[in-house]
Design an enzyme around this catalytic site. Sequence first.
Site, PDB file in Angstrom:
ATOM      1  N   GLY A  90     -42.758 -27.425 -18.276  1.00  0.00           N
ATOM      2  CA  GLY A  90     -43.212 -28.773 -17.950  1.00  0.00           C
ATOM      3  C   GLY A  90     -42.515 -29.346 -16.730  1.00  0.00           C
ATOM      4  N   LYS A 111     -36.409 -25.504 -11.054  1.00  0.00           N
ATOM      5  CA  LYS A 111     -36.399 -26.388 -12.224  1.00  0.00           C
ATOM      6  C   LYS A 111     -36.248 -27.823 -11.722  1.00  0.00           C
ATOM      7  CE  LYS A 111     -33.949 -26.815 -16.639  1.00  0.00           C
ATOM      8  NZ  LYS A 111     -32.821 -26.299 -17.426  1.00  0.00           N
ATOM      9  N   GLY A 124     -41.765 -34.087 -14.929  1.00  0.00           N
ATOM     10  CA  GLY A 124     -41.583 -32.801 -14.249  1.00  0.00           C
ATOM     11  C   GLY A 124     -40.336 -32.731 -13.388  1.00  0.00           C
ATOM     12  N   ASP A 246     -37.713 -21.881 -28.439  1.00  0.00           N
ATOM     13  CA  ASP A 246     -38.100 -21.769 -27.025  1.00  0.00           C
ATOM     14  C   ASP A 246     -36.871 -21.619 -26.131  1.00  0.00           C
ATOM     15  OD1 ASP A 246     -37.784 -24.584 -27.925  1.00  0.00           O
ATOM     16  OD2 ASP A 246     -37.981 -25.015 -25.795  1.00  0.00           O
ATOM     17  N   ASP A 256     -31.045 -22.388 -20.919  1.00  0.00           N
ATOM     18  CA  ASP A 256     -31.294 -23.797 -21.180  1.00  0.00           C
ATOM     19  C   ASP A 256     -30.017 -24.567 -21.485  1.00  0.00           C
ATOM     20  OD1 ASP A 256     -33.200 -25.823 -21.095  1.00  0.00           O
ATOM     21  OD2 ASP A 256     -34.643 -24.460 -21.983  1.00  0.00           O
TER      22      ASP A 256
HETATM   23  P1  AMP Z   1     -35.992 -28.332 -23.034  1.00  0.00           P
HETATM   24  O1  AMP Z   1     -35.404 -29.501 -23.714  1.00  0.00           O
HETATM   25  O2  AMP Z   1     -35.494 -28.171 -21.616  1.00  0.00           O
HETATM   26  O3  AMP Z   1     -35.869 -27.075 -23.805  1.00  0.00           O
HETATM   27  O4  AMP Z   1     -37.540 -28.655 -22.847  1.00  0.00           O
HETATM   28  C1  AMP Z   1     -38.435 -28.719 -23.916  1.00  0.00           C
HETATM   29  C2  AMP Z   1     -39.836 -28.918 -23.362  1.00  0.00           C
HETATM   30  O5  AMP Z   1     -39.959 -30.182 -22.718  1.00  0.00           O
HETATM   31  C3  AMP Z   1     -40.271 -27.884 -22.344  1.00  0.00           C
HETATM   32  O6  AMP Z   1     -41.646 -27.651 -22.509  1.00  0.00           O
HETATM   33  C4  AMP Z   1     -39.989 -28.573 -21.043  1.00  0.00           C
HETATM   34  O7  AMP Z   1     -40.754 -28.060 -19.980  1.00  0.00           O
HETATM   35  C5  AMP Z   1     -40.388 -29.998 -21.377  1.00  0.00           C
HETATM   36  N1  AMP Z   1     -39.711 -30.985 -20.510  1.00  0.00           N
HETATM   37  C6  AMP Z   1     -38.404 -31.303 -20.531  1.00  0.00           C
HETATM   38  N2  AMP Z   1     -38.128 -32.250 -19.598  1.00  0.00           N
HETATM   39  C7  AMP Z   1     -39.294 -32.509 -18.955  1.00  0.00           C
HETATM   40  C8  AMP Z   1     -39.668 -33.401 -17.890  1.00  0.00           C
HETATM   41  N3  AMP Z   1     -38.769 -34.189 -17.283  1.00  0.00           N
HETATM   42  N4  AMP Z   1     -40.955 -33.380 -17.504  1.00  0.00           N
HETATM   43  C9  AMP Z   1     -41.855 -32.586 -18.100  1.00  0.00           C
HETATM   44  N5  AMP Z   1     -41.575 -31.759 -19.109  1.00  0.00           N
HETATM   45  C10 AMP Z   1     -40.300 -31.699 -19.541  1.00  0.00           C
HETATM   46 MG    MG Z   2     -36.210 -25.218 -23.194  1.00  0.00          MG
END
Ligand code: AMP
Ligand code: MG
Length: 479
Positions: A90, A111, A124, A246, A256
């Site tokens: 995302g 990222k 994003g 994930d 992560d």
């Molecule tokens: P994470 O907490 O990094 O493991 O992210 C969990 C999910 O949320 C993943 O699908 C990420 O791509 C999405 N995500 C986290 N932060 C953002 C953001 N700022 N914008 C869009 N998607 C996000």
């Molecule tokens: Mg993640």
Amino acid sequence: MTLHIPFDNSYTALPDRFFARLDPTPVKKPALVSVNKDLSALLGIDPAALASAEGLAVLAGNRVPDGAEPIAQAYAGHQFGGWVPQLGDGRAILLGEVTGRDGIRRDIQLKGSGPTPFSRMGDGRAWLGPVMREYLVSEAMHALGIPTTRALAAVASGDVVVRERPLPGAVLTRVAQSHIRVGTFQYFAARQDTEGLQALMEHVIDRHYPAANGPLDLLAAVIERQAMLVAQWMGVGFIHGVMNTDNTQIAGETIDYGPCAFMDAYHPQMVFSSIDSGGRYAYGNQPDALVWNIAQFATALLPLMGGERDTAIEKATAAVHRFPDLFRAAWLHVFAAKIGISAPRASDPGLINELLDVMAAGQADFTNTFRALGTPAARDQFADRDAFDAWETTWRNRMDAEPTSETQQAALRASVNPALIPRNHRIEEAIEAGIAGNYAPFERLSAVLARPFEDQGEAADLARPPEPDQIVRQTFCGT
Ligand code: AMP
Ligand code: MG
């Protein structure tokens, strides 16, 4: 100077439903924070070209380099045990893959590179704090000898990212053996897309586990790598913080770096993540969290196992049940070395756990206690020194039975017990300075953490635990 990245992409040869093709969204005014010279060299990329205006444009997502095939990958996952059928990149764009000088193929991913079809409600983007944090901690992990994704570069974007307050935006260039997760397998399994699942498995076996013959072999190999990985985390007092499926990577690298942390004072139930109110991913729960994730991986692989479903379940269950023994062996291997033992015995886990109990009761600093073992400084780490003295006597008796000399034992300890870890308060300090445009503390910390097993006299301040008013009790997600 022209930038050449020797891309050689394989994921984009998988079916279209594995990803969305799209370019990164340009940012306003990119400025370089850091380029990782060693990693550039390993990837066969000229670090000077990466730091040039052209390189900066690529690292910021303002220019797509030749040979890249930008995509956002689809995946799903269990977050804190709750099923989310669609997650996906995302806020990340995979530019492509490069085979390094070591023959290993790696992803190069931006990222914080703008919204994608998987962004849901998110923007994003990433802000400078988590980008600096991931850079520092992932590179420190690598220097500690623990498998991890790495940081090729960090750039400030010149855009404002709104979180609790307006913050400076940034983009991290992440390098990983791949970004395939347990959640990638779950994505196809949940859609009953057995063809997709089969294609994914073949890709993973080719890329990461060429010796594996089919899903059960793959499962066993992933379990082995993950057991060792979590044991290594425990050995340096690392708390991942978000062990969702994930965030469990199939190649067995730490991935992560959100609300992760290295502990200062030891406690088995330590939690830093602001969102982990139940302590699901506390330090001591990490092996259990992993086995839970591995069970989800096994479940996702079932449709590929052929034959009767009941037989497949039995075999997959047997593979998962090997985890506790594998983990215990990996943990003993890691912790025996930490106290100087090269030939562990059945009674050694008891000895190690006694030390950990005394450390927890005495609020001893995890890193400095192990580093100081065998010297008078060890007992100074403890609130209750008598309890430590009693343990030390037992330990010295045990060491007399080791086949190695005292010098060898001390050398073994020094090679596995770091003097320097990325302590939370120092990371926070570097981020605060970075927000104000001063990257000197970040650079100093990076340089020192690249040699964690050396006593660096000039870095004594970075080895010290926080003073009471410096303690960081919570860490936050990168979102
Ligand atoms: P994470 O907490 O990094 O493991 O992210 C969990 C999910 O949320 C993943 O699908 C990420 O791509 C999405 N995500 C986290 N932060 C953002 C953001 N700022 N914008 C869009 N998607 C996000
Ligand atoms: Mg993640």
